[in-house]
Design an enzyme around this catalytic site. Structure first.
Site, PDB file in Angstrom:
ATOM      1  N   GLU A   1      12.326 -18.685  10.094  1.00  0.00           N
ATOM      2  CA  GLU A   1      12.740 -20.067  10.511  1.00  0.00           C
ATOM      3  C   GLU A   1      14.466 -20.050  10.708  1.00  0.00           C
ATOM      4  OE1 GLU A   1      11.993 -23.122   7.704  1.00  0.00           O
ATOM      5  OE2 GLU A   1      12.558 -24.903   9.292  1.00  0.00           O
TER       6      GLU A   1
ATOM      7  N   LYS B   1       9.142 -19.901  13.615  1.00  0.00           N
ATOM      8  CA  LYS B   1       9.305 -21.340  13.392  1.00  0.00           C
ATOM      9  C   LYS B   1      10.549 -21.687  13.768  1.00  0.00           C
ATOM     10  CE  LYS B   1       9.130 -24.741   9.715  1.00  0.00           C
ATOM     11  NZ  LYS B   1       8.408 -25.280   8.617  1.00  0.00           N
TER      12      LYS B   1
HETATM   13  P1  13P Z   1      11.305 -30.470   9.221  1.00  0.00           P
HETATM   14  O1  13P Z   1       9.901 -30.610   9.991  1.00  0.00           O
HETATM   15  O2  13P Z   1      11.474 -31.505   8.532  1.00  0.00           O
HETATM   16  O3  13P Z   1      12.129 -29.836  10.153  1.00  0.00           O
HETATM   17  O4  13P Z   1      11.162 -29.357   8.042  1.00  0.00           O
HETATM   18  C1  13P Z   1      10.344 -28.206   8.404  1.00  0.00           C
HETATM   19  C2  13P Z   1      10.881 -27.333   7.397  1.00  0.00           C
HETATM   20  O5  13P Z   1       9.871 -26.560   6.797  1.00  0.00           O
HETATM   21  C3  13P Z   1      12.274 -27.230   7.141  1.00  0.00           C
HETATM   22  O6  13P Z   1      12.400 -25.692   6.358  1.00  0.00           O
END
Ligand code: 13P
Length: 335
Positions: free
Chosen positions: A177, A219
């Protein structure tokens, strides 16, 4: 505990028409989110709230996985079943956030680097023994004056790749991510440039570490104007800009891209996903791994009160259904 190969885990995670719930807010983060709705934050209210989410009816139709925080992996339902086991019994794979938050990249800088690599291997064997099948590591990249720096992008990308390599050695699936934050007044083009550069660097580092591309989930953020930008952008433009960026940089071997919501409101995050999924024959499965977009309306309805649990669960299931529809290109279905 069921033993699955990396590719078996992946194929469950990207199952159509499902997505992932990120319920892995660290204690300080969920405390802030609860406070916004006047909800007390104690180990028991956190447990109770996660139980409200995980016991909602029919969620297994819309969710392939849930990302948990460490504390939740050790918590149980009121009937004494560990949450990881409870979810797995519903056909939902439990995963775990393994990064340990961020610290300043260098003293005096506003940029952040994510922590948690040092003892990652030891922690992974514990998480795996407690039932986690996949993991998440979040890096944050800010847009602003003189930001992001090359160093911030490179160091975060290198840590993401090293993390992914270690996780795959444990036969678990790493969610990678790299989040370019929405904060700021930048326009959508600037977000596109920074997202491209970030992802390009992440995939270079992934190649350097010899991470198996077929065994990861990406992600990313969507390509959007900054939160306080004056620019008005439609979901069609956001979908177009995001897909064009991803196509130029994400290898087709990557099986799944599951977006974060990043502070967009629920409808916006869901509509954008639906618009992207109007395009057929994309090389990767595109779905959601949202936290705020799925949970804010639930917290707002619940407000910490027992008598609101049922209606909060209804709100949750309705949003999940919309997000699931969006993952197959449907938006605005009556439900
Ligand atoms: P949000 O969808 O609130 O951005 O969070 C996703 C997430 O896992 C942040 O690490």
């Amino acid at each position: 505990m069921e033993l699955l190969s990396i590719h078996q885990i992946i194929s469950k995670m990207i199952q159509i028409p499902k997505g992932i719930l990120a319920a892995d807010e660290s204690t300080p983060t969920i405390e802030r989110r609860f406070a916004a709705f006047g909800i007390d934050c104690t180990p028991e209210t956190r447990r109770f709230y996660r139980e409200l989410l995980f016991t909602a009816p029919d969620i297994e139709k819309y969710l392939s996985g849930v990302i948990l925080f460490e504390e939740t992996l050790d918590q149980q339902t009121i009937d004494g079943v560990y949450f990881a086991e409870f979810l797995l019994n519903r056909g939902i794979l439990p995963g775990i956030k393994v990064d340990q938050g961020t610290q300043f990249l260098v003293p005096g800088s506003e940029e952040k680097i994510t922590k948690g690599l040092d003892d990652l291997a030891e922690r992974l064997s514990v998480y795996k023994s407690k039932g986690a099948f996949f993991t998440k590591w979040r890096a944050v990249i800010s847009i602003g004056k003189d930001m992001p720096t090359e160093r911030c992008i490179l160091e975060n990308a290198s840590f993401l790749a090293k993390y992914a390599k270690i996780v795959q050695e444990f036969q678990m699936v790493p969610i990678i991510e790299p989040e370019v934050l929405m904060d700021g007044d930048h326009d959508i083009q600037r977000c596109a440039q920074v997202t491209y550069k970030t992802l390009k660097t992440v995939f270079q580092e992934i190649e350097r570490e010899k991470v198996d591309l077929t065994g990861i989930i990406l992600k990313p953020n969507m390509v959007l104007p900054g939160k306080v930008s004056n620019e008005q952008t439609s979901s069609d433009e956001i979908a177009k800009a995001t897909l064009s960026c991803l196509k130029s940089v994400v290898p087709s071997e990557v099986p799944g891209i599951m977006f974060l919501s990043g502070g967009q409101d629920s409808n916006q995050a869901i509509e954008n996903l639906a618009k992207m999924n109007k395009e057929k024959n994309l090389p990767w499965r595109l779905s959601f791994s949202y936290s705020r977009a799925l949970q804010f309306p639930v917290m707002e309805t619940w407000r910490g009160l027992e008598e609101n649990v049922k209606s909060a669960q209804e709100v949750f299931v309705n949003i999940l259904k919309k997000a699931s529809d969006a993952s197959i290109g449907v938006w605005g279905a009556k439900g």
